[in-house]
Design an enzyme around this catalytic site. Structure first.
Site, mmCIF file in Angstrom:
data_model
loop_
_atom_site.group_PDB
_atom_site.id
_atom_site.type_symbol
_atom_site.label_atom_id
_atom_site.label_comp_id
_atom_site.label_asym_id
_atom_site.label_seq_id
_atom_site.Cartn_x
_atom_site.Cartn_y
_atom_site.Cartn_z
ATOM 1 N N ASP A 278 0.768 -1.379 -0.476
ATOM 2 C CA ASP A 278 0.308 0.244 0.145
ATOM 3 C C ASP A 278 0.485 1.044 0.027
ATOM 4 O OD1 ASP A 278 -1.911 -1.828 0.170
ATOM 5 O OD2 ASP A 278 -2.446 -1.665 2.434
ATOM 6 N N GLU B 229 -11.258 0.224 -2.982
ATOM 7 C CA GLU B 229 -10.752 0.395 -2.232
ATOM 8 C C GLU B 229 -9.154 1.246 -2.934
ATOM 9 O OE1 GLU B 229 -9.353 -3.324 0.018
ATOM 10 O OE2 GLU B 229 -8.227 -3.990 -1.453
HETATM 11 O O1 FUB Z 1 -3.009 -3.499 3.825
HETATM 12 C C1 FUB Z 1 -4.105 -3.561 3.815
HETATM 13 C C2 FUB Z 1 -6.004 -3.358 2.587
HETATM 14 O O2 FUB Z 1 -4.938 -4.211 1.215
HETATM 15 C C3 FUB Z 1 -4.935 -1.985 2.333
HETATM 16 O O3 FUB Z 1 -6.132 -1.170 3.415
HETATM 17 C C4 FUB Z 1 -6.555 -2.347 1.028
HETATM 18 O O4 FUB Z 1 -6.354 -0.939 0.712
HETATM 19 C C5 FUB Z 1 -5.227 -3.678 0.874
HETATM 20 O O5 FUB Z 1 -4.307 -2.871 0.203
#
Ligand code: FUB
Length: 331
Positions: A12, A232
């Site tokens: 991320d 996301e």
């Molecule tokens: O790293 C945890 C979660 O996985 C993140 O918040 C999302 O975007 C995904 O990458």
């Protein structure tokens, strides 16, 4: 491209240029006995490191500035320090992070420092009015340096619990888990955006929904359009006066973008930035450094494909004459 960081698992990546150096603010993945599930419980991270490099081409050694924030430093957090971001304004640096509070609800916190590599001191409570995951803070180039936070994520990220409104009164726990709107005519849920207060520690005004339109209809992307709907990993960058809102499509594993003329949107879907990488999640940032544009992202090559043990990579991206981002393949 090889992983940038090999002594830890990192994911991320939010990259920013501060003081002519690229700083990377990633999640710090770790081993866990928690079984994989579609709620993301196996993403059980407990601290953050900050990294930096003075050069991307050629790539100079990446410095690990060490641990800058841990779960036990943050009074309101119970677990799961997920994808962070950072911003600078008026000589201060802000680390933004999502985590579950003691009721198990994701909120977004802020920690403040006087250098890009920290240390960062967390505010004792999450940002008032915040919820869900994946904060991405964008400071515009207007005279006021207006700042905005984009956030939200479906399934384990709990965004689908806020279909009735953007406040605690609207939260619907019956939507917890790997669920989202679906069915004929249902529109996709959008990420959320809020203007930041001048001190960068709160929201000014209402939280709004980020609307993405389909170019062929001018109407909102539908909920069942999993190749294009927001899932996301929101990110915002601005190039030649155009606002580029980019994001992950989650279960279809694309990084996509949409463009608009205002930081609030609406944005019109523009295409894919990156085809699926090895691993379930895909998450990125886009930054201009020394006149070229760079995509920071992650994959699971270093762990041999373990979904929750990811590694940050970088590659240059390109725009065509109309400002469309050229789709990249993973390397
Ligand atoms: O790293 C945890 C979660 O996985 C993140 O918040 C999302 O975007 C995904 O990458």
């Amino acid at each position: 491209m090889a992983p940038l960081i090999t002594h830890l698992y990192t994911a991320d990546p939010s990259a920013h240029v501060f003081n002519n150096r690229v700083y990377i603010y990633p999640s710090h993945d770790r081993e866990t006995d928690i079984q994989f599930n579609d709620n993301g419980d196996q993403y059980d991270m407990a601290d953050y490191h900050v990294f930096s490099t003075p050069s991307l081409d050629p790539l100079a050694p990446v410095t690990d500035h060490g641990v800058v924030l841990r779960t036990e430093d943050i009074p309101w957090v119970s677990k799961q320090l997920w994808a962070p971001d950072a911003a600078a304004k008026n000589g201060k640096y802000y680390l933004y992070f999502p985590a579950r509070d003691h009721a198990g609800i994701f909120r977004i916190g802020v920690a403040v420092g006087s250098a890009p590599e920290g240390p960062f001191v967390p505010d004792p409570k999450p940002i008032k009015g915040s919820f869900s995951i994946d904060p991405a803070t964008f400071v515009d180039d207007d005279a006021e340096e207006s700042a905005y936070m984009y956030f939200g994520g479906l399934w384990g990220g709990q965004l689908q619990c806020y279909q009735k409104g953007n406040d605690d009164a609207s939260y619907d726990a019956s939507w917890l888990g790997p669920k989202e709107p679906s069915g004929p005519g249902a529109v996709a849920m959008g990420a959320r955006v809020a203007k930041m207060t001048g001190d960068m520690r709160g929201f000014e005004g209402a939280v709004r929904e980020v609307v993405i339109l389909a170019p062929e209809t001018g109407e909102r992307i539908l909920a069942d359009d999993h190749d294009r709907r927001f899932f996301e990993a929101a990110w915002m960058h601005k190039r030649d006066g155009v606002y580029y809102f980019s994001y992950s499509t989650g279960d279809t594993h694309y990084l996509c973008y949409a463009t608009g003329t205002s930081p609030y949107g609406p944005f019109t879907y523009g295409g894919r930035i990156l085809e699926p990488v090895l691993g379930w999640t895909t998450h990125h940032s886009i930054v201009e450094f020394q006149g070229r544009w760079w995509l920071f992202h992650h994959d699971c090559e270093l762990s041999g494909g373990v979904n929750h043990l990811r590694s940050v990579k970088v590659k240059e991206i390109f725009y065509d004459a109309e400002g469309r981002i050229v789709t990249e393949n993973p390397e």
